[in-house]
Design a protein around this motif. Structure first.
Motif, PDB file in Angstrom:
ATOM      1  N   PHE A  37       0.845  -1.197   0.000  1.00  0.00           N
ATOM      2  CA  PHE A  37       0.000   0.000   0.000  1.00  0.00           C
ATOM      3  C   PHE A  37       0.871   1.234   0.000  1.00  0.00           C
ATOM      4  O   PHE A  37       2.016   1.212   0.428  1.00  0.00           O
ATOM      5  CB  PHE A  37      -0.958   0.013   1.202  1.00  0.00           C
ATOM      6  N   ASN A  38       0.319   2.280  -0.520  1.00  0.00           N
ATOM      7  CA  ASN A  38       0.951   3.596  -0.494  1.00  0.00           C
ATOM      8  C   ASN A  38      -0.163   4.573  -0.176  1.00  0.00           C
ATOM      9  O   ASN A  38      -1.081   4.747  -0.979  1.00  0.00           O
ATOM     10  CB  ASN A  38       1.610   3.921  -1.838  1.00  0.00           C
ATOM     11  N   VAL A  39      -0.117   5.163   1.018  1.00  0.00           N
ATOM     12  CA  VAL A  39      -1.186   6.045   1.477  1.00  0.00           C
ATOM     13  C   VAL A  39      -0.617   7.402   1.858  1.00  0.00           C
ATOM     14  O   VAL A  39       0.572   7.538   2.115  1.00  0.00           O
ATOM     15  CB  VAL A  39      -1.939   5.435   2.680  1.00  0.00           C
ATOM     16  N   THR A  40      -1.502   8.357   1.898  1.00  0.00           N
ATOM     17  CA  THR A  40      -1.136   9.697   2.351  1.00  0.00           C
ATOM     18  C   THR A  40      -1.967  10.005   3.590  1.00  0.00           C
ATOM     19  O   THR A  40      -3.191   9.857   3.585  1.00  0.00           O
ATOM     20  CB  THR A  40      -1.407  10.747   1.257  1.00  0.00           C
ATOM     21  N   THR A  41      -1.295  10.413   4.651  1.00  0.00           N
ATOM     22  CA  THR A  41      -1.987  10.727   5.894  1.00  0.00           C
ATOM     23  C   THR A  41      -2.699  12.069   5.781  1.00  0.00           C
ATOM     24  O   THR A  41      -2.458  12.838   4.836  1.00  0.00           O
ATOM     25  CB  THR A  41      -1.006  10.778   7.083  1.00  0.00           C
ATOM     26  N   LEU A  42      -3.533  12.354   6.748  1.00  0.00           N
ATOM     27  CA  LEU A  42      -4.250  13.632   6.762  1.00  0.00           C
ATOM     28  C   LEU A  42      -3.295  14.814   6.855  1.00  0.00           C
ATOM     29  O   LEU A  42      -3.623  15.913   6.421  1.00  0.00           O
ATOM     30  CB  LEU A  42      -5.253  13.666   7.916  1.00  0.00           C
ATOM     31  N   SER A  43      -2.088  14.587   7.384  1.00  0.00           N
ATOM     32  CA  SER A  43      -1.098  15.669   7.480  1.00  0.00           C
ATOM     33  C   SER A  43      -0.200  15.733   6.240  1.00  0.00           C
ATOM     34  O   SER A  43       0.718  16.542   6.179  1.00  0.00           O
ATOM     35  CB  SER A  43      -0.248  15.502   8.740  1.00  0.00           C
ATOM     36  N   ILE A  93      -5.991   3.983  10.721  1.00  0.00           N
ATOM     37  CA  ILE A  93      -6.728   3.998   9.459  1.00  0.00           C
ATOM     38  C   ILE A  93      -8.218   4.069   9.754  1.00  0.00           C
ATOM     39  O   ILE A  93      -8.820   3.092  10.210  1.00  0.00           O
ATOM     40  CB  ILE A  93      -6.410   2.745   8.616  1.00  0.00           C
ATOM     41  N   ASN A  94      -8.796   5.234   9.506  1.00  0.00           N
ATOM     42  CA  ASN A  94     -10.231   5.381   9.655  1.00  0.00           C
ATOM     43  C   ASN A  94     -10.864   4.710   8.445  1.00  0.00           C
ATOM     44  O   ASN A  94     -10.524   5.024   7.303  1.00  0.00           O
ATOM     45  CB  ASN A  94     -10.620   6.856   9.738  1.00  0.00           C
ATOM     46  N   THR A 117      -2.534   9.420  10.386  1.00  0.00           N
ATOM     47  CA  THR A 117      -3.906   8.955  10.204  1.00  0.00           C
ATOM     48  C   THR A 117      -4.306   9.021   8.738  1.00  0.00           C
ATOM     49  O   THR A 117      -4.077  10.016   8.069  1.00  0.00           O
ATOM     50  CB  THR A 117      -4.879   9.803  11.044  1.00  0.00           C
ATOM     51  N   VAL A 118      -4.925   7.935   8.294  1.00  0.00           N
ATOM     52  CA  VAL A 118      -5.394   7.815   6.917  1.00  0.00           C
ATOM     53  C   VAL A 118      -6.918   7.732   6.949  1.00  0.00           C
ATOM     54  O   VAL A 118      -7.486   7.013   7.778  1.00  0.00           O
ATOM     55  CB  VAL A 118      -4.809   6.548   6.256  1.00  0.00           C
ATOM     56  N   PHE A 119      -7.568   8.454   6.037  1.00  0.00           N
ATOM     57  CA  PHE A 119      -9.014   8.347   5.872  1.00  0.00           C
ATOM     58  C   PHE A 119      -9.253   7.481   4.644  1.00  0.00           C
ATOM     59  O   PHE A 119      -9.033   7.909   3.519  1.00  0.00           O
ATOM     60  CB  PHE A 119      -9.641   9.734   5.715  1.00  0.00           C
ATOM     61  N   ASP A 120      -9.680   6.249   4.858  1.00  0.00           N
ATOM     62  CA  ASP A 120      -9.878   5.264   3.787  1.00  0.00           C
ATOM     63  C   ASP A 120     -11.289   5.413   3.231  1.00  0.00           C
ATOM     64  O   ASP A 120     -12.144   4.542   3.399  1.00  0.00           O
ATOM     65  CB  ASP A 120      -9.632   3.855   4.342  1.00  0.00           C
ATOM     66  N   LYS A 121     -11.516   6.525   2.551  1.00  0.00           N
ATOM     67  CA  LYS A 121     -12.841   6.929   2.104  1.00  0.00           C
ATOM     68  C   LYS A 121     -13.587   5.835   1.354  1.00  0.00           C
ATOM     69  O   LYS A 121     -14.767   5.601   1.586  1.00  0.00           O
ATOM     70  CB  LYS A 121     -12.736   8.186   1.231  1.00  0.00           C
ATOM     71  N   LYS A 122     -12.924   5.163   0.433  1.00  0.00           N
ATOM     72  CA  LYS A 122     -13.590   4.136  -0.375  1.00  0.00           C
ATOM     73  C   LYS A 122     -13.404   2.728   0.187  1.00  0.00           C
ATOM     74  O   LYS A 122     -13.893   1.764  -0.385  1.00  0.00           O
ATOM     75  CB  LYS A 122     -13.077   4.193  -1.812  1.00  0.00           C
TER      76      LYS A 122
END
Length: 183
Positions: A37-43, A93-94, A117-122
């Motif tokens: 995975f490659n995610v971008t945090t809220l910050s 991960i929300n 923190t990551v917002f996993d919208k989908k």
């Protein structure tokens, strides 16, 4: 009669908390290779499993602001991050289901939380790890394999994190000693 209805409603809500995400998601077992995975945090921080592989273990906590157990465990997650965040990549991960970034910010501001923190919208990350309820904790070792997973924070989870941190401390001490000898 009204009391029974309230009790049944509460039990149904708790059950939905644990089993409402994606029942079709494939559950990864201990020893399975974690999906990259490659995610971008809220910050704005970028976190990638492939970049951390071989360097740092990862602690993923899947949660939601509407999940009472998740919120109860959050102070503990913050303390884990504060104590071991240099040695272990902690990521909250929300799951994004019926939630919002605004709800996360309110919770964090109210309680002085500061975590990657990551917002996993989908729900893509949530589904790729086979998470079917919240809270859900997953530990990934430095080889990129699932080392532990559990619904609630446990002593075993804490002990694994401490062991990994102690191992990292020993490695860093050994590396620093070797560097000192070479000078």
């Amino acid at each position: 009669m009204k009391t029974k209805v309230k009790i049944y409603s509460s039990l149904a809500a708790i059950s939905l908390t644990f089993f409402s995400i994606n029942i079709n998601a494939k559950t990864l077992k201990i020893g399975d290779i974690a999906p990259d995975f490659n995610v971008t945090t809220l910050s704005g921080e970028s976190i990638s499993l492939s970049e951390l592989k071989g360097k740092k273990p990862i602690y993923l906590k899947f949660w939601a602001t509407w999940c009472s157990y998740c919120k109860y465990e959050f102070a503990h997650l913050q303390s884990i991050y504060n104590e071991f965040g240099e040695d272990i990549q902690v990521v909250a991960i929300n799951i994004g289901m019926n939630d919002s970034i605004n709800n996360i910010k309110k919770l964090y501001d109210k309680n002085n939380y500061a975590l990657p923190t990551v917002f996993d919208k989908k729900g893509q990350l949530t589904n790729s790890f086979g998470v079917v309820g919240t809270p859900h904790h997953i530990l990934i070792d430095t080889n990129g394999k699932i080392a532990y997973r559990t619904f609630l924070s446990t002593d075993h989870l804490d002990n694994q994190i401490k062991d990994w941190s102690d191992h990292s401390l020993k490695q860093n001490t050994a590396t620093n000693s070797k560097v000192g000898i070479q000078k």
